[in-house]
Design an enzyme around this catalytic site. Structure first.
Site, PDB file in Angstrom:
ATOM      1  N   HIS A 197       0.856  -1.179   0.000  1.00  0.00           N
ATOM      2  CA  HIS A 197       0.000   0.000   0.000  1.00  0.00           C
ATOM      3  C   HIS A 197       0.897   1.235   0.000  1.00  0.00           C
ATOM      4  CE1 HIS A 197      -3.830  -2.010   1.850  1.00  0.00           C
ATOM      5  NE2 HIS A 197      -3.274  -2.754   0.901  1.00  0.00           N
ATOM      6  N   GLU A 245       0.954   3.831   1.836  1.00  0.00           N
ATOM      7  CA  GLU A 245       1.430   4.211   3.165  1.00  0.00           C
ATOM      8  C   GLU A 245       2.634   3.374   3.589  1.00  0.00           C
ATOM      9  OE1 GLU A 245      -1.724   3.482   2.167  1.00  0.00           O
ATOM     10  OE2 GLU A 245      -3.155   4.066   3.720  1.00  0.00           O
ATOM     11  N   CYS A 305      -6.209   1.811   5.987  1.00  0.00           N
ATOM     12  CA  CYS A 305      -6.817   0.551   6.410  1.00  0.00           C
ATOM     13  C   CYS A 305      -6.183   0.118   7.743  1.00  0.00           C
ATOM     14  CB  CYS A 305      -6.589  -0.522   5.344  1.00  0.00           C
ATOM     15  SG  CYS A 305      -4.859  -1.049   5.191  1.00  0.00           S
ATOM     16  N   CYS A 362      -2.346  -0.527   7.537  1.00  0.00           N
ATOM     17  CA  CYS A 362      -1.566   0.708   7.461  1.00  0.00           C
ATOM     18  C   CYS A 362      -1.625   1.492   8.768  1.00  0.00           C
ATOM     19  CB  CYS A 362      -2.030   1.554   6.288  1.00  0.00           C
ATOM     20  SG  CYS A 362      -1.648   0.770   4.699  1.00  0.00           S
TER      21      CYS A 362
END
Length: 172
Positions: free
Chosen positions: A68, A70, A98, A101
């Site tokens: 992701h 992040e 999410c 993260c």
């Protein structure tokens, strides 16, 4: 800003938030251009505004479900500063993080989290598990939501609309 954003969020914005969110949006667009979900993230020094790292989503391209935006931005920032603790730095991301993260943000000791669009389905900051409010969360960053939320939301909605249209055309 969208009219739904609580005024407290707008009040807490720093001078760097809009500029940094625009960089995150550019990373999100680059991810979309590569067929990835358009989410972008930037780690910035809150005091100076210096961009430490930036990334867009890459789980498909890297064959890595944890890639992701992040996570990639946090990893790059940790390498650059030479420490896995990123205390005092700000993470700016186009979409509410999410649970995975949010956990990484807590472990990295990010001082401040700024996000654009809320994610009612997959978000874990103001939706779902509200990770930073949990009793087992050991580090809670300051959270600022709604920064360029409309732009972030429009990019995501446009991406998924185009994907649905492509799938419909393939079936025809």
């Amino acid at each position: 800003m969208t009219k739904d954003v609580p005024t407290a969020w707008v009040f807490c914005m720093t001078n760097h938030d809009l500029r940094t969110m625009r960089i995150a949006l550019a990373c999100a667009q680059a991810a979309a251009d590569n067929g990835e979900t358009p989410v972008g993230a930037v780690v910035v020094d809150s005091a100076t505004g210096e961009v430490i790292s930036s990334a867009g989503n890459q789980p498909i391209g890297l064959n890595d479900p944890t890639a992701h935006a992040e996570i990639l931005a946090l990893r790059a920032a940790a390498q650059k500063v030479g420490n896995y603790r990123l205390t005092g730095l700000t993470l700016v991301v186009t979409l509410e993080p999410c649970a995975m993260c949010a956990g990484a943000i807590s472990h990295a000791r990010i001082g401040r989290l700024v996000f654009g669009a809320e994610d009612a389905k997959g978000g874990a900051v103001v939706h779902g598990p509200r990770f930073f409010e949990g009793a087992t969360c050991h580090w809670r960053p300051e959270v600022q939501g709604g920064v360029l939320a409309e732009e972030s939301s429009t990019l995501l909605k446009g991406f998924f609309k185009a994907r649905r249209q492509t799938k419909t055309n393939e079936r025809s």
